[in-house]
Write a protein that holds these residues in place. Structure first.
Motif, PDB file in Angstrom:
ATOM      1  N   VAL A   8     112.092 -20.740 -38.799  1.00  0.00           N
ATOM      2  CA  VAL A   8     112.308 -19.410 -39.392  1.00  0.00           C
ATOM      3  C   VAL A   8     113.115 -18.561 -38.411  1.00  0.00           C
ATOM      4  O   VAL A   8     112.770 -18.456 -37.235  1.00  0.00           O
ATOM      5  CB  VAL A   8     110.955 -18.727 -39.706  1.00  0.00           C
TER       6      VAL A   8
ATOM      7  N   LEU B 192      88.093 -27.255 -28.215  1.00  0.00           N
ATOM      8  CA  LEU B 192      86.797 -26.628 -27.934  1.00  0.00           C
ATOM      9  C   LEU B 192      86.489 -25.566 -28.973  1.00  0.00           C
ATOM     10  O   LEU B 192      87.367 -24.831 -29.398  1.00  0.00           O
ATOM     11  CB  LEU B 192      86.802 -25.986 -26.541  1.00  0.00           C
TER      12      LEU B 192
ATOM     13  N   THR C   3      90.128 -19.309 -28.255  1.00  0.00           N
ATOM     14  CA  THR C   3      90.608 -18.478 -29.370  1.00  0.00           C
ATOM     15  C   THR C   3      90.893 -19.215 -30.677  1.00  0.00           C
ATOM     16  O   THR C   3      91.296 -18.591 -31.654  1.00  0.00           O
ATOM     17  CB  THR C   3      91.880 -17.736 -28.930  1.00  0.00           C
ATOM     18  N   ASN C   4      90.693 -20.535 -30.706  1.00  0.00           N
ATOM     19  CA  ASN C   4      91.071 -21.249 -31.928  1.00  0.00           C
ATOM     20  C   ASN C   4      90.182 -20.871 -33.121  1.00  0.00           C
ATOM     21  O   ASN C   4      90.685 -20.514 -34.191  1.00  0.00           O
ATOM     22  CB  ASN C   4      91.015 -22.760 -31.700  1.00  0.00           C
TER      23      ASN C   4
ATOM     24  N   THR D 121      94.178 -28.214 -29.072  1.00  0.00           N
ATOM     25  CA  THR D 121      93.028 -27.379 -29.376  1.00  0.00           C
ATOM     26  C   THR D 121      91.826 -28.185 -29.798  1.00  0.00           C
ATOM     27  O   THR D 121      91.913 -28.999 -30.691  1.00  0.00           O
ATOM     28  CB  THR D 121      93.390 -26.413 -30.512  1.00  0.00           C
TER      29      THR D 121
HETATM   30  C1  LIG Z   1      97.520 -26.769 -25.147  1.00  0.00           C
HETATM   31  C2  LIG Z   1      96.557 -25.834 -25.836  1.00  0.00           C
HETATM   32  C3  LIG Z   1      95.201 -26.141 -25.849  1.00  0.00           C
HETATM   33  C4  LIG Z   1      94.307 -25.281 -26.489  1.00  0.00           C
HETATM   34  N1  LIG Z   1      92.979 -25.623 -26.522  1.00  0.00           N
HETATM   35  C5  LIG Z   1      92.107 -24.834 -27.189  1.00  0.00           C
HETATM   36  C6  LIG Z   1      90.738 -25.220 -27.317  1.00  0.00           C
HETATM   37  O1  LIG Z   1      90.316 -26.281 -26.850  1.00  0.00           O
HETATM   38  N2  LIG Z   1      89.899 -24.386 -28.001  1.00  0.00           N
HETATM   39  C7  LIG Z   1      90.328 -23.204 -28.534  1.00  0.00           C
HETATM   40  O2  LIG Z   1      89.512 -22.499 -29.125  1.00  0.00           O
HETATM   41  N3  LIG Z   1      91.625 -22.813 -28.423  1.00  0.00           N
HETATM   42  C8  LIG Z   1      92.525 -23.586 -27.788  1.00  0.00           C
HETATM   43  N4  LIG Z   1      93.842 -23.233 -27.697  1.00  0.00           N
HETATM   44  C9  LIG Z   1      94.252 -21.962 -28.335  1.00  0.00           C
HETATM   45  C10 LIG Z   1      94.461 -22.110 -29.846  1.00  0.00           C
HETATM   46  O3  LIG Z   1      95.209 -23.267 -30.111  1.00  0.00           O
HETATM   47  C11 LIG Z   1      95.175 -20.884 -30.392  1.00  0.00           C
HETATM   48  O4  LIG Z   1      94.404 -19.725 -30.134  1.00  0.00           O
HETATM   49  C12 LIG Z   1      95.407 -20.977 -31.892  1.00  0.00           C
HETATM   50  O5  LIG Z   1      96.107 -22.154 -32.233  1.00  0.00           O
HETATM   51  C13 LIG Z   1      96.199 -19.759 -32.351  1.00  0.00           C
HETATM   52  O6  LIG Z   1      96.467 -19.889 -33.724  1.00  0.00           O
HETATM   53  P1  LIG Z   1      97.684 -19.156 -34.389  1.00  0.00           P
HETATM   54  O7  LIG Z   1      97.632 -19.478 -35.833  1.00  0.00           O
HETATM   55  O8  LIG Z   1      97.700 -17.722 -33.995  1.00  0.00           O
HETATM   56  O9  LIG Z   1      99.007 -19.786 -33.738  1.00  0.00           O
HETATM   57  P2  LIG Z   1      99.500 -21.295 -33.657  1.00  0.00           P
HETATM   58  O10 LIG Z   1      98.370 -22.248 -33.746  1.00  0.00           O
HETATM   59  O11 LIG Z   1     100.384 -21.348 -32.451  1.00  0.00           O
HETATM   60  O12 LIG Z   1     100.357 -21.487 -34.995  1.00  0.00           O
HETATM   61  C14 LIG Z   1     101.651 -20.949 -35.132  1.00  0.00           C
HETATM   62  C15 LIG Z   1     102.481 -21.902 -35.976  1.00  0.00           C
HETATM   63  O13 LIG Z   1     103.725 -21.289 -36.263  1.00  0.00           O
HETATM   64  C16 LIG Z   1     104.751 -22.226 -36.089  1.00  0.00           C
HETATM   65  N5  LIG Z   1     105.995 -21.467 -35.745  1.00  0.00           N
HETATM   66  C17 LIG Z   1     106.240 -20.714 -34.665  1.00  0.00           C
HETATM   67  N6  LIG Z   1     107.482 -20.191 -34.720  1.00  0.00           N
HETATM   68  C18 LIG Z   1     108.040 -20.645 -35.862  1.00  0.00           C
HETATM   69  C19 LIG Z   1     109.315 -20.467 -36.465  1.00  0.00           C
HETATM   70  N7  LIG Z   1     110.268 -19.703 -35.906  1.00  0.00           N
HETATM   71  N8  LIG Z   1     109.553 -21.094 -37.647  1.00  0.00           N
HETATM   72  C20 LIG Z   1     108.591 -21.866 -38.249  1.00  0.00           C
HETATM   73  N9  LIG Z   1     107.362 -22.056 -37.723  1.00  0.00           N
HETATM   74  C21 LIG Z   1     107.089 -21.448 -36.531  1.00  0.00           C
HETATM   75  C22 LIG Z   1     104.288 -23.113 -34.961  1.00  0.00           C
HETATM   76  O14 LIG Z   1     104.957 -24.358 -35.038  1.00  0.00           O
HETATM   77  C23 LIG Z   1     102.813 -23.212 -35.246  1.00  0.00           C
HETATM   78  O15 LIG Z   1     102.555 -24.284 -36.115  1.00  0.00           O
HETATM   79  C24 LIG Z   1      94.773 -24.083 -27.089  1.00  0.00           C
HETATM   80  C25 LIG Z   1      96.142 -23.783 -27.073  1.00  0.00           C
HETATM   81  C26 LIG Z   1      97.022 -24.660 -26.465  1.00  0.00           C
HETATM   82  C27 LIG Z   1      98.516 -24.339 -26.485  1.00  0.00           C
END
Ligand SMILES: Cc1cc2nc3c(=O)[nH]c(=O)nc-3n(C[C@H](O)[C@H](O)[C@H](O)COP(=O)(O)OP(=O)(O)OC[C@H]3O[C@@H](n4cnc5c(N)ncnc54)[C@H](O)[C@@H]3O)c2cc1C
Length: 494
Positions: A143, A17, A464-465, A15
């Protein structure tokens, strides 16, 4: 805090951008019955987390300084991105801050980087807080379910496995689930919160019958659109010498390795199906394409067949090229996340359901045609830019460049950039599809909130980050407001 991996992976590991989405996205959230989630309110949280290092942006009302998340442009760029934003201008779009007053326009991308290196949420937010006495971080902990009393319907603990050992943590006040749009619904369903017909079939006792795992939305885009140029100005892997380039990155925080995952330029346009104030297509521009690494890695990552690579991209392997990836901003199609089994170590079933609604593919085809027109702008002529015209083998029955051809191309190399949202939808009590209320509390279960991208009722029009971080910031304030009542005051931001 219990996390499956190291904290470096607290947001997805690539992530980078930085985009806020469109004002209308959040005003819609509020209209759907979620008070406090309109643009004006969420802008406060976007700004709170941000430390924008670009002086001309710092002065606008749309950016923050002094937050934990450093935001800036890459210190390195190719002439192609300058041409890209100028071409957008030639096509009638302003060169502007696409995170500002209006979104339609073109810009050199900004990212969550600090001195050329990625500024993840782990680096930005957790590192400075890691020694706090009220914060415990359990790394490499998986978890498996939440513990919920079937009588009181109150969540009181979390079960997880760490180094092969089962552990349980109990909560005095409440539990916050932030496992993302795929795993938050998985954990809820494993814990008895989800669609009754689905989880009871797997033998999981139902605690709250909610539409968990429905409403999956993602940004799907078109990969592989390639433009050739006659000058050595793009990223061709073989031309870069690994050692000096790495040293430039490590010692000076400069050079090609500081690019934002390869993306240099961003643009927001509207097709005939959208409007200027709420663009329906985003362009990611990169100074490279599938051919730029001579077929070493990108083709495998994208799952491109040998036949497709050898026919279309091998003949131009290592030639100077650039690409635009048109991305559908607000898909109408909806997918699902479901449990494969009740074993918490089995991956869930993700059905993205891309293009189930034909409106989505029609819009993306319009985006592809606009991208091609953009590549033909006057400014690109200086590099001899032209579209690569070897047709995809499976699309040869359509005329190259026709709507049908582009549809076939898009369906052949459809790309996600990993923006799943919506699977624990936020909504009012009257919305039978809502999983959490506007204060992010799970319906029908006490002491439990979901705070991550899964609560977004509709997908924001941009990466979506930053929106997920905004949800985290606002969620933290909702918790503080609920526990501290009138004693809690929102902090002033820069
Ligand atoms: C390869 C990639 C590139 C991306 N690039 C961009 C970008 O450039 N710009 C942008 O805006 N967005 C980007 N995104 C999207 C952005 O990363 C996500 O929208 C954002 O991280 C979502 O946040 P979140 O907190 O919902 O979930 P996540 O960031 O996925 O966090 C969830 C966390 O929960 C943990 N977890 C999951 N299941 C369990 C479990 N059972 N037990 C314990 N821990 C668990 C995971 O390890 C993770 O750390 C990208 C996504 C990916 C995959």
């Amino acid at each position: 805090m219990i996390t499956a991996y190291g904290v470096e992976y607290e947001d997805a590991d690539d992530t980078i951008l930085m985009l806020l989405g469109n004002k209308n996205d959040y005003d819609l959230w509020e209209k759907l019955g979620n008070p406090g989630w309109d643009y004006e309110n969420v802008l406060y949280y976007f700004k709170k987390s941000e430390d924008n290092r670009n002086p001309y942006l710092q002065k606008t009302p749309y950016h923050g300084t002094g937050g934990y998340l450093t935001v800036q442009e890459s210190p390195w760029r190719t002439p192609l991105v300058v041409a890209f934003v100028q071409a957008g201008n030639e096509m009638g779009y302003p060169i502007r801050d696409i995170n500002g007053a209006e979104q339609a326009g073109f810009m050199i991308a900004q990212g969550t980087i600090r001195r050329g290196q990625r500024c993840s949420t782990a680096k930005g937010f957790l590192r400075p807080a890691r020694l706090r006495r009220n914060l415990h971080i359990a790394l490499n902990a998986h978890v498996t379910r939440l513990l919920i009393s079937p009588h009181t319907k109150r969540a009181f603990g979390v079960e997880f496995y760490r180094h092969g050992r089962r552990q349980v943590i109990t909560a005095r006040r409440e539990i916050v689930l932030s496992a993302g749009s795929i795993n938050s619904p998985q954990i809820l369903m494993l814990s008895g919160i989800g669609p009754k017909e689905h989880i009871s079939k797997l033998g999981i006792p139902v605690i709250s019958d909610l539409r968990v795992g429905d409403n999956l939305q993602d940004h799907v885009g078109m990969g592989g659109l390639t433009f050739l140029v006659d000058k050595p100005i793009s990223i061709v892997q073989d031309r870069f010498e690994a050692f000096p380039m790495t040293m430039q990155y490590v010692m000076n925080e400069k050079g090609p390795m500081t690019t934002l995952g390869g993306v240099e330029g961003l643009g927001f346009i509207n097709t005939i199906y959208g409007n200027r104030s709420w663009p329906d297509i985003q362009f990611h521009m990169a100074p490279a394409s599938i051919n730029s690494d001579g077929g070493r890695k990108v083709r495998t990552v994208l799952g491109i067949t040998d036949n497709l690579y050898n026919t279309v991209y091998k003949p131009i392997a290592n030639r100077d090229a650039w690409t635009i990836m048109p991305l559908l901003l607000r898909p109408r199609s909806r997918g699902t996340v479901r449990l494969r089994t009740k074993n918490p170590f089995h991956y869930p079933i993700i059905d993205a359901n891309y293009f189930a609604d034909s409106f989505d593919i029609k819009t993306l085809v319009e985006g592809a045609k606009f991208a091609v027109k953009l590549s033909q702008s006057r400014v690109f002529k200086q590099f001899g830019s032209r579209i690569h015209t070897i047709p995809f083998p499976n699309c040869r029955n359509h005329t190259f460049g026709s709507d049908k051809y582009w549809e076939c191309h898009i369906r052949t190399i459809s790309m996600t950039i990993y923006h799943p949202v919506g699977t624990c939808k936020m909504g009012p009590e009257t919305d039978s599809t809502a999983v959490v209320d506007p204060r992010l509390r799970v319906y029908g279960v006490g002491g439990l909130r979901v705070i991550d991208a899964s609560i977004m009722p509709t997908i924001p029009s941009g990466n979506t980050n930053a929106p997920a971080i905004m949800v985290g910031e606002k969620g933290a304030d909702l918790i503080k407001e609920d526990w501290l009542g009138e004693n809690y005051r929102r902090s002033k931001i820069g």
